[in-house]
Enzyme design. Structure first.
Site, PDB file in Angstrom:
ATOM      1  CE  LYS A  54       2.839   8.005  -2.042  1.00 31.87           C
ATOM      2  NZ  LYS A  54       3.050   8.461  -3.417  1.00 31.87           N
ATOM      3  CD  GLN A  98       1.915  10.134  -6.521  1.00 27.90           C
ATOM      4  OE1 GLN A  98       2.504  10.195  -5.437  1.00 27.90           O
ATOM      5  NE2 GLN A  98       1.402   9.022  -6.972  1.00 27.90           N
ATOM      6  CG  ASP A 121       9.688   8.994  -4.384  1.00 27.05           C
ATOM      7  OD1 ASP A 121       9.155   7.987  -3.881  1.00 27.05           O
ATOM      8  OD2 ASP A 121       9.069   9.896  -4.978  1.00 27.05           O
TER       9      ASP A 121
HETATM   10  N1  LIG Z   1       7.068   9.895  -6.698  1.00 24.70           N
HETATM   11  C1  LIG Z   1       6.336   8.784  -6.631  1.00 24.70           C
HETATM   12  N2  LIG Z   1       6.615   7.847  -5.681  1.00 24.70           N
HETATM   13  C2  LIG Z   1       5.875   6.713  -5.589  1.00 24.70           C
HETATM   14  O1  LIG Z   1       6.138   5.849  -4.716  1.00 24.70           O
HETATM   15  C3  LIG Z   1       4.791   6.525  -6.492  1.00 24.70           C
HETATM   16  C4  LIG Z   1       4.547   7.512  -7.455  1.00 24.70           C
HETATM   17  N3  LIG Z   1       5.342   8.611  -7.507  1.00 24.70           N
HETATM   18  N4  LIG Z   1       3.548   7.354  -8.340  1.00 24.70           N
HETATM   19  C5  LIG Z   1       2.646   6.221  -8.291  1.00 24.70           C
HETATM   20  C6  LIG Z   1       3.294   4.995  -7.700  1.00 24.70           C
HETATM   21  C7  LIG Z   1       2.317   3.960  -7.211  1.00 24.70           C
HETATM   22  N5  LIG Z   1       2.481   3.909  -5.778  1.00 24.70           N
HETATM   23  C8  LIG Z   1       1.683   3.184  -4.907  1.00 24.70           C
HETATM   24  C9  LIG Z   1       1.671   3.404  -3.546  1.00 24.70           C
HETATM   25  C10 LIG Z   1       0.805   2.723  -2.709  1.00 24.70           C
HETATM   26  C11 LIG Z   1      -0.079   1.808  -3.200  1.00 24.70           C
HETATM   27  C12 LIG Z   1      -1.032   1.131  -2.286  1.00 24.70           C
HETATM   28  O2  LIG Z   1      -1.062   1.384  -1.104  1.00 24.70           O
HETATM   29  N6  LIG Z   1      -1.904   0.234  -2.802  1.00 24.70           N
HETATM   30  C13 LIG Z   1      -2.916  -0.470  -2.046  1.00 24.70           C
HETATM   31  C14 LIG Z   1      -4.293  -0.319  -2.666  1.00 24.70           C
HETATM   32  C15 LIG Z   1      -4.711   1.078  -2.956  1.00 24.70           C
HETATM   33  C16 LIG Z   1      -6.063   1.164  -3.671  1.00 24.70           C
HETATM   34  O3  LIG Z   1      -7.007   0.504  -3.212  1.00 24.70           O
HETATM   35  O4  LIG Z   1      -6.128   1.882  -4.684  1.00 24.70           O
HETATM   36  C17 LIG Z   1      -2.595  -1.955  -2.020  1.00 24.70           C
HETATM   37  O5  LIG Z   1      -1.925  -2.424  -2.946  1.00 24.70           O
HETATM   38  O6  LIG Z   1      -3.051  -2.627  -1.105  1.00 24.70           O
HETATM   39  C18 LIG Z   1      -0.064   1.550  -4.549  1.00 24.70           C
HETATM   40  C19 LIG Z   1       0.815   2.227  -5.394  1.00 24.70           C
HETATM   41  C20 LIG Z   1       3.452   4.780  -5.417  1.00 24.70           C
HETATM   42  N7  LIG Z   1       3.980   5.409  -6.462  1.00 24.70           N
END
Ligand SMILES: Nc1nc(=O)c2c([nH]1)NC[C@@H]1CN(c3ccc(C(=O)N[C@@H](CCC(=O)O)C(=O)O)cc3)C=[N+]21
Ligand SMILES: NC(=O)C1=CN([C@@H]2O[C@H](COP(=O)(O)OP(=O)(O)OC[C@H]3O[C@@H](n4cnc5c(N)ncnc54)[C@H](OP(=O)(O)O)[C@@H]3O)[C@@H](O)[C@H]2O)C=CC1
Length: 297
Positions: A54, A98, A121
């Site tokens: 991020k 987070q 969020d």
């Molecule tokens: N306050 C809060 N807001 C959130 O938006 C929040 C959170 N807490 N806690 C956790 C979850 C999960 N989340 C993700 C964000 C990006 C990927 C992402 O970019 N994933 C990549 C892969 C990343 C990797 O390789 O590990 C993809 O799917 O291509 C995944 C999951 C946001 N979250």
């Protein structure tokens, strides 16, 4: 017939590009960049990866990134004091704490402390209420990213049968509301749903947000359906692997031969979440400066 793969990564990159251009224009008008504060409590490795990603994306989109990393034993009072400090900081347009929070920290109380005008969020009850009654407000990033992908592929969703699997406050429920707002006929399934495969077979649109690796099988899918896989599950490492593979809630290998279109994991919904977070921060910044909201996002 093999499904079209919905390239969330490319869609997200193009959204981040547009957000970045708007952010540069904003900086000229406002004399400052849009600012996003991210608060990470504890050392969860997956959360550290997301927070790092991020921060990088924020800087690349011509925005200011403020990272606050606190120890896992941070008290509720200290965490809320930090949120209040960020609420009062004019350089901060958006605040993301987070989740999940470690230990006994009360997530609802911490989210409630965030200024709703900085709730990028969309997790505050004020934001959830606004979404529910159809008033303008911040929409949670993951479901907003999913609806963007769906509308990009399908155009008008009117009358389509949509099944959302999962009813969390951060994905399932807001996803269902967005589909309803788009005039889909919406079913929300969850762990008590009877005969889930049969429910899913009726769907023109399936959104899986469960957190169970490869649960949704090929014979659950109506031929030609559009499948959005929100799940992010890390498998145990196989022989010779250092880290396990990342998979969704959908058995991609089988479902891609039945569906009309499907998002991959990784490279589908995940990148959209971060791009929409930047979009929401840009919108917040415009509101804070009394500027018209940016168009075309
Ligand atoms: N306050 C809060 N807001 C959130 O938006 C929040 C959170 N807490 N806690 C956790 C979850 C999960 N989340 C993700 C964000 C990006 C990927 C992402 O970019 N994933 C990549 C892969 C990343 C990797 O390789 O590990 C993809 O799917 O291509 C995944 C999951 C946001 N979250
Ligand atoms: N790509 C991204 O950006 C993001 C990805 N995620 C991922 O999405 C997934 C879901 O996240 P989240 O909504 O936070 O998860 P939650 O654990 O909060 O919710 C899971 C939901 O799935 C339901 N469920 C559990 N087991 C079953 C089952 N066997 N059959 C049907 N429904 C079931 C639960 O039902 P019940 O309510 O009855 O318990 C619950 O409603 C996770 O893999 C998460 O990592 C999350 C956020 C962002």
């Amino acid at each position: 017939m093999s499904a079209q793969i919905i390239d969330g990564k490319a869609f997200a990159a193009s959204l981040r590009e547009r957000v970045g251009a708007h952010a540069a224009t904003f900086a000229e008008k406002a004399g400052r960049k849009p600012g996003l504060a991210v608060v990470l409590v504890g050392e969860d490795p997956a959360s550290q990866v997301y927070v790092g990603a991020k921060g990088k994306a924020t800087l690349a989109a011509n925005m200011e990134s403020f990272e606050h990393r606190l120890p896992a034993d941070t008290s509720q009072d200290d965490l809320i004091a930090l949120v209040e400090q960020l609420n009062a900081d004019p350089a901060v347009d958006g605040i993301l704490v987070q989740l999940p929070l470690p230990g006994d920290l009360d997530e609802q109380a911490v989210i409630a402390a965030i200024d709703p005008g900085k709730d990028v969020d969309g997790f505050h009850v004020e934001s959830a209420g606004r979404l529910m009654v159809g008033r303008e407000g911040f929409v949670p990033c993951t479901p907003l990213g999913c609806i963007m992908l769906l509308q990009d592929r399908l155009g008008d969703l009117s009358g389509l049968n949509a099944v959302v699997i999962g009813r969390s406050n951060i994905v399932g429920k807001p996803m269902a509301q967005l589909l309803l707002d788009a005039n889909a006929t919406v079913t929300i399934a969850h762990s008590r749903t009877k005969d889930l495969p049969e429910v899913v077979r009726r769907a023109d649109i399936v959104v899986a947000a469960v957190g169970r690796a490869e649960m949704v099988k090929a014979d659950w899918i109506k031929p030609g359906a559009t499948v959005i896989d929100v799940g992010i599950n890390r498998l145990a490492p196989a022989e010779g692997e250092k880290r396990g593979r990342l998979v969704g809630d959908v058995e991609f290998a089988g479902v891609k031969d039945v569906a009309g279109a499907i998002t991959p994991v990784p490279g589908g919904v995940g990148p959209m979440t971060i791009a929409v977070l930047l979009r929401n921060t840009l919108v917040a910044a415009h509101a804070h400066e009394g500027l018209e909201p940016p168009e075309g996002l």
